[in-house]
Design an enzyme around this catalytic site. Structure first.
Site, PDB file in Angstrom:
ATOM      1  N   GLU A 141      -0.605  -0.967  -9.855  1.00 37.67           N
ATOM      2  CA  GLU A 141      -0.067  -2.328  -9.400  1.00 37.67           C
ATOM      3  C   GLU A 141       1.616  -2.382  -9.591  1.00 37.67           C
ATOM      4  O   GLU A 141       2.204  -3.001  -8.817  1.00 37.67           O
ATOM      5  CB  GLU A 141      -0.786  -3.332  -9.853  1.00 37.67           C
ATOM      6  CG  GLU A 141      -2.268  -3.319  -9.376  1.00 37.67           C
ATOM      7  CD  GLU A 141      -2.256  -3.736  -8.034  1.00 37.67           C
ATOM      8  OE1 GLU A 141      -1.406  -4.721  -7.492  1.00 37.67           O
ATOM      9  OE2 GLU A 141      -2.889  -3.071  -7.173  1.00 37.67           O
ATOM     10  N   GLU A 198       0.844  -1.208   0.047  1.00 35.91           N
ATOM     11  CA  GLU A 198      -0.095   0.179  -0.070  1.00 35.91           C
ATOM     12  C   GLU A 198       0.778   1.239   0.182  1.00 35.91           C
ATOM     13  O   GLU A 198       0.506   2.355  -0.555  1.00 35.91           O
ATOM     14  CB  GLU A 198      -1.103   0.072   1.005  1.00 35.91           C
ATOM     15  CG  GLU A 198      -2.062  -1.159   1.115  1.00 35.91           C
ATOM     16  CD  GLU A 198      -2.716  -1.333   0.044  1.00 35.91           C
ATOM     17  OE1 GLU A 198      -3.065  -0.179  -0.680  1.00 35.91           O
ATOM     18  OE2 GLU A 198      -3.046  -2.610  -0.468  1.00 35.91           O
TER      19      GLU A 198
HETATM   20 ZN    ZN Z   1      -2.598  -2.911  -5.094  1.00 39.86          ZN
END
Ligand code: ZN
Length: 502
Positions: A296, A267
């Site tokens: 991502e 995160e």
């Molecule tokens: Zn993620």
């Protein structure tokens, strides 16, 4: 600066404010709001959502947008303004193409389908969910169909919503390469990794100490606590209100040391992206990350490539052992590194290791393709799913709950979303090999100096927000567009070295 564009600003500002308010409610709902609040608060969120739609989709905005499309106007626009208009056009196209009554019907169906899915998963009864899945799928096919051009498949349209640079052709090539190289590698690595004793990971780890160590890790990776906070939620996530207010969550499990640590690093990777977007872009339609795949890429770069490397842990492993001396004193750093990189063919995507992860994604992608392009029999999907797990990973789900029912995405109609997870890992590898060329990456990690790494990502990716797409960014920073070979090279080099495979 274009005068016509200036006329757009008040509309953009209003929609931004409404969107920010909606995000704040969503954050509150998932972190601190009391259990009983949801039903009543959802009325507030519903009204805010309606107002948000109206603030953008209206005749005034459409008129300004039409004017801005004229050649004379285009010539006066800055690159950022052009990027904002491109984003707005995308939103217009998505929302305006669907007849309002169908849009409303779908939005009423999705939460019901999600509730049915939750119960079906708990009861292990795919047959209860199947009719809803069929209905959701029909809506999504129809909605995407409204936007189809050049005889493309509706699935192609949905894929582009999450990552505009990748279509079926690119993904097919990408995933075939992975299958060819990773399936045999996984088998070899698993045979060797069985001997690694990882029982230390499931001893008892005091939750307060976990919170404290994860906060340390978050700051160590580079999170700015003056512009962000950490809270707790059932599933870790990142949410930004703007680049000076980026919030992340974590989840702490007493008998799992790794879970919270790697979630917080993941995160933090997302958060750094959002915090580093330029002030001039934040609070505009291009003030967020450019795509799911690129987002991502940032989180997986820090979680896996950096966070699971020996060099990263060298300066801080003693601190971890110091936090839990009873559990870890006898675990050497080398043992720990093998432990955090131990592949275990799991049936569950969210618990998968770095090596088997892309195979989970391939199974979902191939299944979605069958649903869209081959009119697959929805009742028989579990058989398709189970066979693929057997073929690619050598394991079969014992039931549908740990098989086809495990992910929430389809119940919301989020088809085309899964590939961006794997694309993210591959982009991260491509960026990693570029960094190796331009900096002594390993040495920096051993010195505990992550600043040059963050600055590299800030200057080449983060600061641009969504003004450039994935391939433009990759081209500028690495000299080539997306290339999956780096991902395969990374996984092979890493695991062959770690487990002495020749
Ligand atoms: Zn993620």
């Amino acid at each position: 600066m274009s005068k016509t564009f200036e006329m757009l600003r008040p509309y953009l500002d209003k929609s931004m404010a409404l969107q920010t308010a909606r995000s704040l409610f969503e954050w509150d709902d998932q972190t601190t709001a009391p259990f009983e609040a949801a039903k009543y608060t959802s009325r507030v969120v519903g009204i805010l959502s309606d107002e948000y739609m109206k603030s953008l989709i209206n005749d005034d905005v459409r008129q300004i947008m039409n004017k801005l499309m004229e050649d004379k106007e285009q010539a006066e626009l800055t690159d950022t303004e052009k990027a904002i208009i491109k984003e707005l056009n995308k939103t217009f196209e998505q929302l305006e193409s669907i007849p309002p009554e169908e849009y409303r019907a779908f939005n009423e169906l999705a939460p019901v389908a999600n509730r049915v899915w939750t119960k079906a998963k708990k009861d292990n009864k795919y047959e209860d969910f199947a009719p809803y899945l069929k209905e959701i799928l029909e809506y999504k096919k129809k909605f995407a169909g409204y936007r189809v051009k050049d005889n493309k498949d509706p699935y192609e349209i949905l894929l582009a919503d999450y990552e505009e640079c990748f279509g079926i052709k690119e993904l097919d090539i990408f995933f075939e390469k992975i299958k060819k190289e990773i399936i045999p590698l996984l088998a070899k690595v698993s045979a060797k990794a069985d001997a690694v004793d990882k029982s230390y990971n499931s001893l008892k780890y005091d939750i307060d100490k976990q919170r404290e160590f994860c906060k340390f890790l978050c700051g160590y990776v580079g999170f700015d606590f003056n512009r962000g906070v950490i809270a707790e939620s059932a599933h870790p996530f990142t949410m930004q209100l703007h680049n000076h207010d980026v919030r992340i969550t974590d989840r702490y499990i007493e008998d799992n040391l790794e879970s919270a640590m790697f979630s917080i690093i993941h995160e933090t990777g997302h958060a750094l992206y959002e915090m580093n977007i330029e002030d001039s872009l934040t609070q505009t339609p291009v003030g967020g990350g450019t795509s799911m795949g690129m987002h991502e890429a940032q989180s997986r770069f820090f979680e896996n490539i950096i966070g699971r490397s020996k060099a990263f842990w060298e300066p801080i492993y003693d601190k971890l052992v110091g936090a839990y001396p009873d559990n870890l004193t006898n675990i050497t750093l080398d043992h720990f590194i093998k432990g955090i990189n131990k592949p275990a063919s799991s049936l569950i995507r969210t618990e998968a290791d770095e090596l088997s992860y892309p195979l989970h994604i391939i199974i979902r992608y191939e299944t979605e393709k069958m649903m869209f392009m081959e009119d697959a029999d929805i009742e028989k999907l579990p058989e398709v799913w189970n066979q693929k797990y057997k073929d690619y990973m050598g394991i079969s789900p014992k039931d549908d709950a740990s098989g086809i029912l495990q992910d929430t995405h389809w119940s919301w109609g989020e088809f085309g979303y899964f590939p961006s997870y794997a694309i993210g890992s591959a982009i991260a590898s491509q960026l990693y090999y570029k960094m190796l060329e331009v900096m002594p990456l390993e040495q920096y990690l051993q010195e505990g100096n992550l600043t040059p790494i963050r600055e590299f990502l800030r200057d080449s990716i983060h600061k641009y927000g969504a003004t450039k797409n994935t391939n433009q960014l990759l081209m500028e920073v690495t000299g080539e567009e997306f290339n999956a070979d780096y991902y395969i090279k990374y996984l092979k080099e890493k695991y062959e070295k770690l487990y002495d495979i020749v």
